[in-house]
Scaffold this motif. Structure first.
Motif, PDB file in Angstrom:
ATOM      1  N   ASP A  59      14.421   0.681  32.003  1.00 20.74           N
ATOM      2  CA  ASP A  59      14.322  -0.496  32.876  1.00 20.74           C
ATOM      3  C   ASP A  59      15.399  -1.499  32.501  1.00 20.74           C
ATOM      4  O   ASP A  59      15.510  -1.892  31.340  1.00 20.74           O
TER       5      ASP A  59
ATOM      6  N   ALA B 268      11.032   6.787  41.991  1.00 20.04           N
ATOM      7  CA  ALA B 268      10.098   7.646  41.256  1.00 20.04           C
ATOM      8  C   ALA B 268       9.496   8.727  42.151  1.00 20.04           C
ATOM      9  O   ALA B 268       9.372   9.880  41.757  1.00 20.04           O
TER      10      ALA B 268
ATOM     11  N   ARG C 108      14.817   0.530  37.887  1.00 23.68           N
ATOM     12  CA  ARG C 108      14.185   1.556  37.060  1.00 23.68           C
ATOM     13  C   ARG C 108      14.988   2.845  37.168  1.00 23.68           C
ATOM     14  O   ARG C 108      14.996   3.516  38.188  1.00 23.68           O
TER      15      ARG C 108
ATOM     16  N   LEU D 156      11.700  11.677  42.945  1.00 24.68           N
ATOM     17  CA  LEU D 156      11.896  12.581  41.808  1.00 24.68           C
ATOM     18  C   LEU D 156      10.717  13.531  41.645  1.00 24.68           C
ATOM     19  O   LEU D 156      10.846  14.608  41.072  1.00 24.68           O
TER      20      LEU D 156
ATOM     21  N   TRP E 249      10.392   9.992  25.240  1.00 20.83           N
ATOM     22  CA  TRP E 249       8.949   9.800  25.181  1.00 20.83           C
ATOM     23  C   TRP E 249       8.200  11.063  25.631  1.00 20.83           C
ATOM     24  O   TRP E 249       7.303  11.560  24.950  1.00 20.83           O
ATOM     25  N   SER E 250       8.594  11.605  26.789  1.00 25.75           N
ATOM     26  CA  SER E 250       7.857  12.743  27.347  1.00 25.75           C
ATOM     27  C   SER E 250       7.951  13.956  26.428  1.00 25.75           C
ATOM     28  O   SER E 250       7.013  14.743  26.334  1.00 25.75           O
TER      29      SER E 250
ATOM     30  N   HIS F  27      10.564  17.526  40.570  1.00 23.44           N
ATOM     31  CA  HIS F  27       9.820  18.032  39.418  1.00 23.44           C
ATOM     32  C   HIS F  27       9.259  19.421  39.720  1.00 23.44           C
ATOM     33  O   HIS F  27       9.368  20.335  38.907  1.00 23.44           O
TER      34      HIS F  27
ATOM     35  N   GLN G  37      15.543   6.644  36.251  1.00 24.83           N
ATOM     36  CA  GLN G  37      14.688   7.767  35.853  1.00 24.83           C
ATOM     37  C   GLN G  37      15.454   9.071  35.993  1.00 24.83           C
ATOM     38  O   GLN G  37      16.336   9.198  36.845  1.00 24.83           O
TER      39      GLN G  37
ATOM     40  N   VAL H  11       5.408  13.668  23.607  1.00 25.17           N
ATOM     41  CA  VAL H  11       4.054  13.926  24.102  1.00 25.17           C
ATOM     42  C   VAL H  11       3.852  15.420  24.360  1.00 25.17           C
ATOM     43  O   VAL H  11       2.878  16.024  23.896  1.00 25.17           O
ATOM     44  N   ASP H  12       4.780  16.009  25.093  1.00 23.31           N
ATOM     45  CA  ASP H  12       4.607  17.405  25.504  1.00 23.31           C
ATOM     46  C   ASP H  12       4.714  18.363  24.322  1.00 23.31           C
ATOM     47  O   ASP H  12       3.948  19.318  24.199  1.00 23.31           O
TER      48      ASP H  12
ATOM     49  N   THR I 116      11.451  14.313  31.104  1.00 29.25           N
ATOM     50  CA  THR I 116      11.636  13.134  31.952  1.00 29.25           C
ATOM     51  C   THR I 116      12.034  11.969  31.054  1.00 29.25           C
ATOM     52  O   THR I 116      11.725  11.954  29.864  1.00 29.25           O
ATOM     53  N   MET I 117      12.761  11.030  31.614  1.00 30.51           N
ATOM     54  CA  MET I 117      13.081   9.810  30.863  1.00 30.51           C
ATOM     55  C   MET I 117      13.171   8.643  31.834  1.00 30.51           C
ATOM     56  O   MET I 117      13.292   8.838  33.039  1.00 30.51           O
ATOM     57  N   TRP I 118      13.068   7.435  31.284  1.00 33.37           N
ATOM     58  CA  TRP I 118      13.219   6.259  32.147  1.00 33.37           C
ATOM     59  C   TRP I 118      13.875   5.145  31.347  1.00 33.37           C
ATOM     60  O   TRP I 118      13.891   5.170  30.124  1.00 33.37           O
TER      61      TRP I 118
ATOM     62  N   ILE J 151       9.804  20.266  31.156  1.00 32.58           N
ATOM     63  CA  ILE J 151      10.668  19.642  32.162  1.00 32.58           C
ATOM     64  C   ILE J 151      10.782  18.190  31.711  1.00 32.58           C
ATOM     65  O   ILE J 151       9.902  17.377  31.976  1.00 32.58           O
TER      66      ILE J 151
END
Lengths: 391, 64
Positions: A322, A372, A327, A375, A289-290, A379, A329, A293-294, A318-320, A316
């Protein structure tokens, strides 16, 4: 630049369109999407949509006022770069000054699968609705693939009370997340009643018309009246064949470090479909996802500005994920990790923090469960390592 | 610039913290983000834009 065409109406396409407008592009913007639906978020498909906690329609992405022409239910079938024209399935074409390739990826099929009924993938609203119905009616579901998607689907099925076997030929679940996180995931799945079969391949399938069992490479057969194929995705680049762009069925469309297609700065690519030049880190195609977007943000700007003002894409990531209230990450470049070490563990609160280092012993990623905030610190530590050129 | 979190959607992924740590927080064991600075300075716009865009559940929005 007067006319920009965005091909792909998923997250990457939407974020690219938004970024183009935010960067001041005031020309004609057309967004082409092969699905008939408005843009929607895919991560809930294996979670809230599969469990029934959310209707598919609730996942629609807010797009704001893009002042765009939307061509939904419209497939791009070719690209003529000489004429600067995207060819559409209905035989018409769209000319452009700038093109955004954001066609994403499609679910991979199992190699050698027979044409029995009962196989599902999980990539679209229709997939999720069909698989949910099949799973609710099934006596036993096999999830083929122990990556993030397969693990999430297995967790969702257990919350519905569906018996599940989760199979992967790799020795670990969600292997890129490292040994420790994988082990926690396995325990969570087994505690929830999932039968986890790792390190064993699928040899074939049994059934007449409909699948009845999955044959494992070690000779056993697992009962299954529905099989979820969750063995990864392939970038959707078939429509770019013959365009002269650097495309590969497995690696996607190649971009430079500015997210522009190699050899053609009028074409930008972002998201799952794009393999970008990550400088010293090599080439990367990230289905996160990130990253959509980025990359959409950086690429959109680079498509508009003069060459001298372009900025390199050094994310950089990121992922997650559930699963069972855990969660998972990760932050950083998991592709560089050669060794992981636990730095914090709290069994009672189900918290775990793991550091990932590269060959040279540099910290390149951090992973965690229900952590979270921990982390966050990583970052900022990772920025100078992973973004050397922009610091 | 004004930042709004929709608490009917937020489930505490914390992606916004990574994008704009001066604007958002997720205290340990919290289920939802806390907006530390609902009126961030204009120079924070790139980070806030990223935070809004990266939210997995579209819980964040910004207005001028």
């Amino acid at each position: 630049m007067d006319t920009i065409v965005v091909v792909g109406a998923g997250l990457a396409g939407v974020r690219a369109a938004q970024a183009l407008r935010a960067e001041g592009f005031g020309g004609a913007l057309t967004i082409v999407g092969d699905e008939h639906h408005p843009p929607y978020s895919r991560p809930p498909l294996s979670k809230e949509v599969l469990t029934g906690a959310a209707a598919p329609e609730s996942t629609v992405l807010p797009t704001g006022d893009l002042a765009a022409t939307w061509l939904l239910g419209t497939e791009a079938v070719g690209l003529d770069r000489k004429a600067r024209e995207v060819r559409l399935g209905d035989g018409t074409g769209l000319t452009y000054d700038g093109l955004v390739v954001a066609t994403g990826a499609r679910a991979r099929d199992l190699p050698g699968r027979s044409d029995l009924r009962g196989f599902h993938t999980l990539r679209t609203w229709e997939d999720a609705t069909a698989f949910r119905s099949a799973a609710l009616a099934a006596r036993h579901v096999v999830v083929a693939g122990g990556g993030v998607l397969g693990c999430e689907a297995a967790a969702s099925l257990r919350s519905l009370g569906v018996p599940v076997t989760l199979i992967d030929q790799a020795p670990r679940l969600m292997a890129p997340l490292g040994e420790e996180v994988s082990a926690w995931a396995r325990t969570a799945h087994e505690d929830a009643g999932v039968t986890v079969e790792l390190g064993v391949g699928i040899a074939g399938f049994r059934g007449v018309d409909e699948v009845r069992a999955v044959e494992l490479a070690d000779g056993r057969a697992i009962e299954a009246d529905a099989v979820l194929v969750a063995v990864g995705a392939r970038p959707d680049v078939a429509w770019l064949e013959g365009s002269g762009l650097q495309v590969d069925a497995a690696r996607g469309i190649a971009t430079d470090e500015f997210c522009l297609a190699v050899g053609d700065p009028t074409v930008m690519a972002c998201g799952d479909v794009a393999e970008f030049d990550a400088g010293p880190r090599g080439r990367r195609r990230l289905e996160h996802w990130s990253n959509a977007v980025d990359m959409a943000g950086v690429g959109a700007r680079n498509l508009l500005v003069p060459a001298s003002e372009r900025s390199a894409y050094r994310p950089i990531p990121t992922m997650w994920s559930d699963q069972y209230g855990l969660r998972f990450q990760a932050v950083g470049d998991l592709g560089l990790v050669t060794r992981t070490a636990v730095v914090e563990v709290d069994q009672e609160r189900k918290r775990l923090v793991v550091e990932g280092v590269d060959e040279g012993g540099r910290l390149v990623a951090a992973l965690g469960i229900n952590a979270a905030r921990s982390l966050l610190r990583y970052h900022s530590d990772l920025a100078p390592v992973l973004e050397p050129s922009s610091s | 610039m004004h930042v709004i979190a929709d608490y009917s959607r937020c489930v505490g992924h914390g992606q916004c913290l990574l994008a704009a740590p001066d604007v958002f927080d997720l205290p340990d064991d919290a289920d939802q983000v806390v907006v530390l600075d609902a009126e961030p300075a204009e120079q924070m716009r790139p980070q806030v834009t990223r935070a809004v865009g990266v939210c997995p559940v579209s819980a964040l929005s910004m207005t001028d």
